[in-house]
Design an enzyme around this catalytic site. Structure first.
Site, short mmCIF file in Angstrom:
data_model
loop_
_atom_site.label_atom_id
_atom_site.label_comp_id
_atom_site.label_asym_id
_atom_site.label_seq_id
_atom_site.Cartn_x
_atom_site.Cartn_y
_atom_site.Cartn_z
N SER A 1 -7.00 20.99 11.40
CA SER A 1 -8.27 20.62 12.06
C SER A 1 -8.08 19.33 12.85
O SER A 1 -9.06 18.71 13.26
CB SER A 1 -9.38 20.45 11.01
OG SER A 1 -9.04 19.43 10.09
N GLU B 1 -33.41 26.08 32.96
CA GLU B 1 -32.92 27.36 32.42
C GLU B 1 -31.83 27.09 31.36
O GLU B 1 -31.78 27.75 30.32
CB GLU B 1 -32.41 28.26 33.55
CG GLU B 1 -33.56 28.78 34.41
CD GLU B 1 -33.12 29.41 35.73
OE1 GLU B 1 -31.90 29.41 36.03
OE2 GLU B 1 -33.99 29.88 36.48
N LYS C 1 -33.03 28.47 48.81
CA LYS C 1 -33.35 28.45 47.37
C LYS C 1 -33.31 27.05 46.77
O LYS C 1 -32.46 26.23 47.07
CB LYS C 1 -32.36 29.32 46.61
CG LYS C 1 -32.45 30.79 46.98
CD LYS C 1 -33.58 31.48 46.25
CE LYS C 1 -33.09 32.04 44.93
NZ LYS C 1 -34.19 32.62 44.17
N ASN D 1 -33.57 26.17 42.81
CA ASN D 1 -33.68 26.85 41.52
C ASN D 1 -33.79 25.87 40.35
O ASN D 1 -33.14 24.82 40.37
CB ASN D 1 -32.46 27.76 41.31
CG ASN D 1 -32.34 28.82 42.39
OD1 ASN D 1 -33.34 29.35 42.86
ND2 ASN D 1 -31.11 29.11 42.79
N SER E 1 -28.61 27.90 45.79
CA SER E 1 -27.79 29.11 45.79
C SER E 1 -26.61 28.92 46.73
O SER E 1 -26.72 28.26 47.76
CB SER E 1 -28.65 30.28 46.27
OG SER E 1 -27.83 31.35 46.69
N TYR F 1 -14.57 22.91 -3.80
CA TYR F 1 -14.14 22.84 -2.41
C TYR F 1 -13.40 24.10 -2.02
O TYR F 1 -12.55 24.61 -2.77
CB TYR F 1 -13.24 21.62 -2.15
CG TYR F 1 -12.78 21.58 -0.70
CD1 TYR F 1 -13.56 20.98 0.28
CD2 TYR F 1 -11.61 22.23 -0.29
CE1 TYR F 1 -13.18 21.01 1.62
CE2 TYR F 1 -11.22 22.26 1.04
CZ TYR F 1 -12.02 21.64 1.99
OH TYR F 1 -11.65 21.67 3.31
N THR G 1 -53.08 32.19 27.93
CA THR G 1 -52.64 32.95 26.76
C THR G 1 -52.12 34.27 27.32
O THR G 1 -52.65 34.77 28.33
CB THR G 1 -53.77 33.21 25.74
OG1 THR G 1 -54.80 33.97 26.38
CG2 THR G 1 -54.36 31.91 25.21
N HIS G 2 -51.08 34.80 26.71
CA HIS G 2 -50.44 36.04 27.20
C HIS G 2 -50.06 35.91 28.67
O HIS G 2 -50.07 36.89 29.41
CB HIS G 2 -51.36 37.25 27.00
CG HIS G 2 -51.96 37.32 25.64
ND1 HIS G 2 -51.28 37.82 24.54
CD2 HIS G 2 -53.16 36.90 25.17
CE1 HIS G 2 -52.06 37.74 23.48
NE2 HIS G 2 -53.20 37.17 23.82
N GLN H 1 -14.02 23.59 6.30
CA GLN H 1 -13.46 23.01 7.52
C GLN H 1 -14.07 23.66 8.77
O GLN H 1 -14.19 23.01 9.81
CB GLN H 1 -11.94 23.19 7.51
CG GLN H 1 -11.21 22.64 8.71
CD GLN H 1 -9.71 22.58 8.48
OE1 GLN H 1 -9.24 21.81 7.67
NE2 GLN H 1 -8.95 23.40 9.20
N ASN I 1 -11.35 15.82 -0.27
CA ASN I 1 -12.64 16.50 -0.39
C ASN I 1 -13.82 15.54 -0.28
O ASN I 1 -14.79 15.78 0.45
CB ASN I 1 -12.71 17.29 -1.70
CG ASN I 1 -11.65 18.37 -1.77
OD1 ASN I 1 -10.98 18.65 -0.78
ND2 ASN I 1 -11.49 18.97 -2.94
N1 ARG Z 1 -9.76 19.20 6.94
C1 ARG Z 1 -10.40 19.49 5.69
C2 ARG Z 1 -11.88 19.84 5.94
O1 ARG Z 1 -12.36 19.63 6.99
C3 ARG Z 1 -10.30 18.30 4.81
C4 ARG Z 1 -10.33 18.60 3.35
C5 ARG Z 1 -9.10 19.31 2.89
N2 ARG Z 1 -9.16 19.49 1.48
C6 ARG Z 1 -8.43 20.40 0.84
N3 ARG Z 1 -8.60 20.49 -0.44
N4 ARG Z 1 -7.60 21.16 1.49
O2 ARG Z 1 -12.53 20.35 5.07
#
Ligand code: ARG
Length: 478
Positions: free
Chosen positions: A26, A287, A280, A282, A274, A314, A154-155, A319, A109
């Protein structure tokens, strides 16, 4: 002493990742919590030193390393499974193996849950500020339009005349509840899970209140298993953001329709054109604001679906819960900013609005109210006016309808001036002075800023008063 950063401080030589290495990581998404993780590391190290778990030299060396890592930035981190591991690897590479003492008495964790909460506080406050700016734009524009009559729908059909101020303040009130919901979520986000360790607490004499205090949290999440497991604070935050985005989508839709009818002119800054049709202009920004509800609802749904059925404590699924939060808060805050800018810079065409307010017999309810106040049962009055609506909707049509329905002239109940007044959109607006109604006040009061345009006192007029147009509050039409 220095070592090559491996990024493998957690796995060592085992589980070095194979084809799934990138899938597990991550690190890129964690840039969002880079600063939060450094803050969490610092608080944890300071607490460990205060508790005598680390000595002052060890803590000092780690804190110096964290400063250097911060200066180098997220992009300079060694490869790793996540930002927590990468920062730890970078600390060890600067300090040597003693740097590994940073991770005493904690787990990723509790660490990651603390980082998310730490960062989300800032993002929620940005969202709150965006709602305040939008509310200011709504209230300021409302203040300038307490006497601008517009059709209320309304509507999507003209229903009863109202004022631009009443319309805009209806959204100011709605957004004020969105602000409150965000702040409510903030209260529960603002609790520290740090010190829960993996989920089961630790043998070390940690001071959880102290790290919570150092990180500016209001307190700790008591149960350590709950502390690392729960992401309900994300659910609450995304629910509040989803509600806000839904409010915004309605406002955007209205303004798109009003602009389409030539009643509101969006500034060029909030419009697009456009690539082929030169004429145009817009309402693209609105939107996109309208569409942002889709992002928010998708984010909340994705989050809940990820969390549903997860066992304690956990699981790595968590993640993938986090990015839903960042994407949603960014999209909704930006849409709120844009909506505020669009409202602040739009112009309301008073003449077009007044013309539109006269269309579609939108004063019909007021005429029925007048008859009802003069002794005709409301249901019968409704029938009289409905009959007239089909044959001209003017005084003569109403009188003919009264003859047909009541068997007597309308003027046995009301005089012509009162009727003419009731048929006038501006006077129709002014006469509806019940609590929360829309008559303009004689001078704009701070109540408009608070989001309501109501008369200061509620007063019931007598039947005799209603018979006289002079008793119907009148205000100038520009
Ligand atoms: N990158 C992990 C997350 O976002 C961090 C925690 C990882 N913990 C583990 N027990 N693998 O959750």
């Amino acid at each position: 002493m220095s070592e090559e950063p491996t990024g493998d401080v957690v796995r060592g030589d085992r589980f070095s990742g194979g084809p799934a290495r990138g899938f597990l990581s991550s690190l890129a998404a964690d840039e969002r919590i880079f600063a939060a993780d450094l803050a969490v590391d610092r608080a944890h190290v300071v607490m460990l030193a205060e508790q005598g778990i680390l000595d002052a030299d060890e803590a000092g060396a780690i804190l110096d390393a964290l400063d250097a890592i911060e200066a180098d930035g997220h992009d300079a981190l060694p490869d790793g499974e996540d930002v927590h591991e990468a920062i730890e690897a970078a600390v060890i590479s600067r300090v040597g193996p003693e740097g590994g003492k940073m991770h005493t008495a904690r787990s990723r964790n509790d660490e990651v849950a603390t980082c998310i909460r730490y960062r989300l506080r800032e993002d929620l406050l940005a969202a709150v500020e965006a709602t305040l700016a939008l509310r200011d734009a709504l209230a300021t524009t409302a203040e300038a339009h307490t006497e601008t009559v517009m059709p209320g729908y309304t509507h999507l059909q003209p229903a009863q005349p109202t004022t631009v101020a009443h319309y805009l303040c209806s959204y100011e009130q709605a957004v004020s509840r969105d602000t409150a919901r965000l702040l409510d979520a903030y209260d529960r986000v603002n609790r520290s899970p740090l010190g829960a360790a993996a989920f089961a607490g630790t043998t070390f004499d940690v001071d959880r209140e102290r790290t919570a205090e150092l990180l500016g949290f209001d307190g700790v999440l008591e149960n350590s298993m709950d502390a690392v497991s729960t992401r309900d604070f994300l659910v609450e935050s995304l629910s509040a953001l989803g509600a806000l985005a839904t409010t915004l989508s309605g406002l955007a839709e209205d303004l798109i329709v009003f602009a389409n009818r030539g009643e509101v002119d969006l500034s060029d800054d909030y419009s697009s054109t456009s690539s082929i049709m030169p004429q145009k202009k817009n309402p693209d920004t609105l939107e996109l604001v309208r569409a942002t509800a889709g992002d928010a609802i998708g984010g909340l749904t994705g989050l809940l679906t990820t969390l549903k059925g997860l066992p304690r404590a956990y699981n790595r699924d968590l993640q993938r819960a986090t990015p839903h939060a960042w994407e949603t808060v960014d999209a909704v805050s930006e849409a709120t900013d844009v909506a505020g800018g669009a409202v602040a810079t739009a112009t309301w065409d008073e003449e077009a609005l007044a013309d539109a307010a006269s269309e579609g017999f939108s004063t019909a309810t007021g005429v029925a109210d007048l008859l009802a106040a003069s002794g005709v049962p409301f249901r019968t009055a409704h029938e009289v006016v409905a009959t007239a609506a089909e044959s001209g909707a003017d005084v003569d049509a109403l009188d003919a309808a009264a003859e047909a329905v009541l068997g007597e002239s309308l003027f046995a109940y009301v005089d012509r001036e009162a009727l003419t007044a009731a048929l006038d959109p501006a006077e129709s607006v002014a006469s509806r002075d019940s609590t929360g109604g829309q008559p303009p006040t004689s001078s704009p009061t701070p109540s408009a800023r608070r989001g309501t345009v109501t008369r200061r006192t509620r007063r019931r007029s007598t039947r005799a008063e209603r018979r006289s147009t002079r008793q119907i509050p009148i205000f100038a039409r520009r």
